[in-house]
Design a protein around this motif. Sequence first.
Motif, PDB file in Angstrom:
ATOM      1  N   VAL A 614       6.460 -36.398   4.541  1.00 28.62           N
ATOM      2  CA  VAL A 614       7.426 -35.641   3.758  1.00 28.62           C
ATOM      3  C   VAL A 614       8.270 -34.778   4.677  1.00 28.62           C
ATOM      4  O   VAL A 614       7.884 -34.462   5.807  1.00 28.62           O
ATOM      5  CB  VAL A 614       6.722 -34.762   2.703  1.00 28.62           C
ATOM      6  N   SER A 615       9.431 -34.373   4.186  1.00 29.81           N
ATOM      7  CA  SER A 615      10.362 -33.582   4.986  1.00 29.81           C
ATOM      8  C   SER A 615      10.055 -32.100   4.839  1.00 29.81           C
ATOM      9  O   SER A 615       9.220 -31.683   4.026  1.00 29.81           O
ATOM     10  CB  SER A 615      11.793 -33.864   4.533  1.00 29.81           C
ATOM     11  N   ALA A 616      10.791 -31.291   5.601  1.00 36.41           N
ATOM     12  CA  ALA A 616      10.621 -29.838   5.518  1.00 36.41           C
ATOM     13  C   ALA A 616      11.012 -29.308   4.144  1.00 36.41           C
ATOM     14  O   ALA A 616      10.559 -28.224   3.740  1.00 36.41           O
ATOM     15  CB  ALA A 616      11.451 -29.156   6.607  1.00 36.41           C
ATOM     16  N   ASP A 617      11.845 -30.051   3.395  1.00 35.43           N
ATOM     17  CA  ASP A 617      12.222 -29.621   2.050  1.00 35.43           C
ATOM     18  C   ASP A 617      11.014 -29.550   1.115  1.00 35.43           C
ATOM     19  O   ASP A 617      11.058 -28.869   0.094  1.00 35.43           O
ATOM     20  CB  ASP A 617      13.253 -30.586   1.453  1.00 35.43           C
ATOM     21  N   MET A 618       9.948 -30.267   1.474  1.00 33.31           N
ATOM     22  CA  MET A 618       8.755 -30.299   0.626  1.00 33.31           C
ATOM     23  C   MET A 618       7.753 -29.196   0.964  1.00 33.31           C
ATOM     24  O   MET A 618       6.765 -29.020   0.246  1.00 33.31           O
ATOM     25  CB  MET A 618       8.070 -31.653   0.761  1.00 33.31           C
ATOM     26  N   LEU A 619       7.967 -28.454   2.038  1.00 29.20           N
ATOM     27  CA  LEU A 619       6.979 -27.454   2.462  1.00 29.20           C
ATOM     28  C   LEU A 619       6.703 -26.390   1.396  1.00 29.20           C
ATOM     29  O   LEU A 619       5.539 -26.017   1.191  1.00 29.20           O
ATOM     30  CB  LEU A 619       7.421 -26.802   3.774  1.00 29.20           C
ATOM     31  N   PRO A 620       7.745 -25.852   0.702  1.00 32.17           N
ATOM     32  CA  PRO A 620       7.413 -24.883  -0.357  1.00 32.17           C
ATOM     33  C   PRO A 620       6.484 -25.448  -1.425  1.00 32.17           C
ATOM     34  O   PRO A 620       5.574 -24.765  -1.896  1.00 32.17           O
ATOM     35  CB  PRO A 620       8.792 -24.531  -0.936  1.00 32.17           C
ATOM     36  N   LEU A 621       6.690 -26.711  -1.812  1.00 30.70           N
ATOM     37  CA  LEU A 621       5.811 -27.326  -2.811  1.00 30.70           C
ATOM     38  C   LEU A 621       4.413 -27.566  -2.246  1.00 30.70           C
ATOM     39  O   LEU A 621       3.411 -27.435  -2.954  1.00 30.70           O
ATOM     40  CB  LEU A 621       6.412 -28.641  -3.298  1.00 30.70           C
ATOM     41  N   ILE A 622       4.329 -27.924  -0.956  1.00 32.72           N
ATOM     42  CA  ILE A 622       3.017 -28.115  -0.321  1.00 32.72           C
ATOM     43  C   ILE A 622       2.215 -26.825  -0.382  1.00 32.72           C
ATOM     44  O   ILE A 622       1.027 -26.805  -0.722  1.00 32.72           O
ATOM     45  CB  ILE A 622       3.188 -28.603   1.130  1.00 32.72           C
ATOM     46  N   VAL A 623       2.880 -25.707  -0.062  1.00 28.05           N
ATOM     47  CA  VAL A 623       2.209 -24.405  -0.101  1.00 28.05           C
ATOM     48  C   VAL A 623       1.818 -24.055  -1.533  1.00 28.05           C
ATOM     49  O   VAL A 623       0.712 -23.578  -1.804  1.00 28.05           O
ATOM     50  CB  VAL A 623       3.131 -23.322   0.499  1.00 28.05           C
ATOM     51  N   GLU A 624       2.732 -24.322  -2.483  1.00 23.15           N
ATOM     52  CA  GLU A 624       2.459 -24.006  -3.881  1.00 23.15           C
ATOM     53  C   GLU A 624       1.289 -24.811  -4.423  1.00 23.15           C
ATOM     54  O   GLU A 624       0.504 -24.322  -5.241  1.00 23.15           O
ATOM     55  CB  GLU A 624       3.716 -24.267  -4.713  1.00 23.15           C
ATOM     56  N   LEU A 625       1.134 -26.040  -3.948  1.00 18.34           N
ATOM     57  CA  LEU A 625       0.020 -26.882  -4.380  1.00 18.34           C
ATOM     58  C   LEU A 625      -1.299 -26.481  -3.732  1.00 18.34           C
ATOM     59  O   LEU A 625      -2.359 -26.969  -4.120  1.00 18.34           O
ATOM     60  CB  LEU A 625       0.309 -28.348  -4.037  1.00 18.34           C
TER      61      LEU A 625
END
Length: 851
Positions: A614-625
Motif C-alpha cells: 500500500v502507498s503512504a496515502d493508506m498510513l492513516p487508515l493503517i494506524v486507525e485499524l
Amino acid sequence: MVAPLRVCDLVWGRRRQLLALAVLVIAILAFEAIRGILAEVRYHEIREVIASMEIWRLALACFLTAGSYLALTFYDWAALRAIGRDLPWRTAAIASFTSYTLSYNLGFALLTGGAARLRAYGAAGLDFADVARITVITSMAFWSGLAAVASVALLFAGTSVPIASLHIGPVTQHLLGASLLVGLISALVLRGRGVAELRIGGNAIPLPPVRLLSAQIVVSVMDLACASAALYILLPGAPPALFGTFLLAYALAIIAGFISHVPGGLGVFEATILALVPLGHAELFAALLLYRIIYYLLPLGIAGAILVALEGHRLRKRMQVGLGVAARIGQVLAPPLLSMLVFAGGLVLLVSGALPPLHGRIAVLRDVVPLPFIEASHFAASLAGTALLLVAPAIQARLKSGFHVARALLLIGALFSLFKGIDFEEAGVLLAVAGLLQYSRPAFYRRSGIGSAPVESWWWAAAMIALALSAWAGFFAYKHIPYSGDLWWDFAWRGDAPRFLRATLGATMFVAGWAFWRILSVAPATSEPSELPAEVAVAALASTQRTDSMLAFTGDKSFLISAAGDAFLMYRVQGRTWITMGDPVGSAAAWPELIWEFRRRCDAARGRLCLYEVSADMLPLIVELGLQPMKYGEEALVDLTQGYALQGSQYKSLRHSTNKAAAAGLVFDVIRAEEVLAHEGPLRRVSGAWLAGKAGPEKGFSLGRFDMGYLSRFDCAILRLEDEIVAFANIWETPNREEMSIDLMRHLPGTPYGAMDLLFVRLLQLAAARGFHRFNLGMAPLSGLQGGTLAPIWSRLGAAVYGHGERLYGFSGLRAFKSKFAPRWIPRYVGISPGVSVPAAIVDLAHVVGG
C-alpha cells in the motif's frame, strides 16, 4: 505427543478469548471479595456517607486529580526528549492525557494506552518504533515512581500488613523498602556510568540521562502522591498518621489492578483497599465510589469533550489547507473516547436500575403517572443501557448506523431516567454524551450495518463485567430482603428489589441474544476468486491513479465493492490471513468504507489482516485499524511531464546499451490489444523459455501470469530480431493518462546485450508521446530500509536480506537496473495485525505472492 501439542495449539489459538474469560472471572471474584468484606454494611449507610461529604473535600479531590493528570503529561514529554523527538509539550499533553484516560478506564494498559499513543503520535509524524520506545520509557518511569513510593511507605511502616492469611511485620516491610530503594539507586548509578540503553528482545530502548531519569521518578512520585491523596482526602475520619499505611495499600492496589487486567481495576482495586486499610468499611467504600467517579470517569468525560471539540471543529472547517497536530490527534482519538463515553452511559443506566431510587422523587411521580408506566420505564432504561454497551464498538468504527442508534438510545435512556425516578443527574450525563455525539456527527460516515462493527474479546469481557457490577450493586443494596419466587411477580410502588430482578434478567437475556446473533451471523472466509462486474471496473478505473489496478484482471483475486459501485478492493485469503493487493481502486472517499468492511469480514472469520504494497496515502487508515506498519520497499517512478530523452552524463551507459541493442538488429513494436491473440504462439514460446530458466513456479497475486485471456486485455510491447519475437511486455495504462507501466516482462535466453534497456527506453518514450505523466518501473523489494540499531527489527532484517541476499533474489541488482532510468523512489508499505501473528501472516503472504 500429538494430543498435548494439539491442546497447546488450541489454547494458543484461543488466547484472546481465554484472557477475556480470565479477566471476567477475576472481576467476579473481586466483587465476591468486596461482598464478604461489606457483609455488615448496609446500602443506606453508604448513601448517608456520600450525602454528608463536605464540598471542600470533593473540590480538593478534583484539584489533586488535576495535579496527578498534569504530572502524567511530563512522562511523555520526557520520553520524547529521551528518543530525540522534540515535540511541544501541548502535543505530549494531549497524547498522554487521552492515552492514560483510556488505559485507566479500559485496563490492558500496554494495549489500550499504547494504541492511543500510536494513533496520537502517528498523527504528529512519529513512527511505530518511536511510539513503542515512548510507551516503554513512560512505563519504566511510572513503575520506578511506584517503587519509590512503596519503598518510602515500607521504610516508615509501623504496623503489620495483612495479606490473606499472612501478616507482614514492620521489620520485613523495612527490608523490602530498603531493597526497592537500593534497586532504584543502582539503576541511576548504572545510567550515570554509561549504560545508555536497555535491550528487550533485540530492540534498543534509549535510557534518559541521569538528570532526566531522576526528574521522571520525581514526576511519578508526584503523580502517585496526588492520586493517592485524592482518595485519602475523601475519608473524613482518617487521621494523618495513617497516610503511610494507606499509601502502601494504594500502591499494592494499583499493582493488583494492573496485573488483573480488569478494566480500570474495577473491583480488584476496591477489594485491595478495603482489605488493607483499617478504617470503617462504609466510609471507605463511599470514598472509593466517589474516587472512581472523580479520578476515572470525570477525566474520561473531559478528554472526550476536548477531542470531540477538536474533531468537530476539523469537520466543520473542511476547506482549510492543513490540520494542526491537535486537530489530527482529535481526528484519530475522538472515536475511541466517544465509544467509551457511550459505554459509560450504558453502565450508568444499568447501575442506576439496580439501585433503589430516592423515595421522595417516587412520591412525586406517584401523583402524576400510573405504576405500570414506572415499571415499564425502569425495565426499558436497563435494556437501553445494555444496548449502549453493545453499540459502543460501532461508534469506534465510525459507523453511521451506530451513531443513529446510540444517539436514540441516549435520548431514550435520559427520558426513561426521568420517568423511572426523576433521576435528572443521570439524564444530564446521558444528554451530555448525546450532545458530544451530535457535535461530531460528520465523523460517522461509514455505511455499514450496526452489526458489522468488529467486537474484540476484551469488549465482551467489559460488557459482562458491567452486567456483573450492576447485578452485584443490586444484590448488595437489597441483601436485607430475603429472596422469594414471588418477588418476580411483585409490582408495587416500593417494589425496588423486584424491579431490579426483572431488569437484570432482561439485560442478561439481551446480551445472550446479541452474542448468539453475532455467532450465527459470522461471515465465512472467502478464498475462491470472484468476478469483478464490468460496470464497477469501468467506474473505478476511470479515477484510478495507479496502473497496478490492472491486477484486478488476473483472475486470482476476490473483490469487495463499495456501496456506490465506484470503487473496489482486491484481496485473497490464504490460511487465516486476509491479504489486500495495493490501495483500494477508485474514489478515495470510498477507501475507509472498503477497508473497514474488509476488517469486519476478516474479524468475523477470526483472520489475520495484511495490507500488502500500500502507498503512504493508506498510513492513516493503517494506524486507525491498529495495524503494524512496515516499510516493504520502494517503487521507481519516472517523471514524463517534460518528455523523456537520453541526454546528459547520467544516461551515458544507457545510451551505450540501447545503441548496442539497436545495432544488433532489435526492433521495438507494439501489438494492439485486439491483435494479441493472433500472436499467441510466439509469445507462449518466449514465456516458456523464460520460465524454464527460473527456479520455482510462476509467481502471482502481485504480478500477472501468462494467460492469453489476461494478456489480450492490453497492448503488448515486443522486440523483434529478424522478424522473430524475442521479448515482450504487456502494457498497463490508466484511462486518465496518469501512469503507464508494464506487468510481465519476458525474453528468450541469449537475446543481444542491452535488449531490456532498449525495451524500457522505447516504452518510456512511447508513454511520453501518448501524454502520460509518469512511468512506473515497479517495486524494488526491501530497498530503502534502515538497518541501524534503533531501527525496528523488521527494518533491520529486511536491510540485512537486501544487503546479503543477492543470490536469493537479486535485490540490489534490481534496484541498480531501475536506477539507470533516473526515477524518483517512493516508499510502499505492508500493514499487518501486530503481535505473534506477524510471522504466520508473512508466511501466508509469501505463499500467495510466490505462487
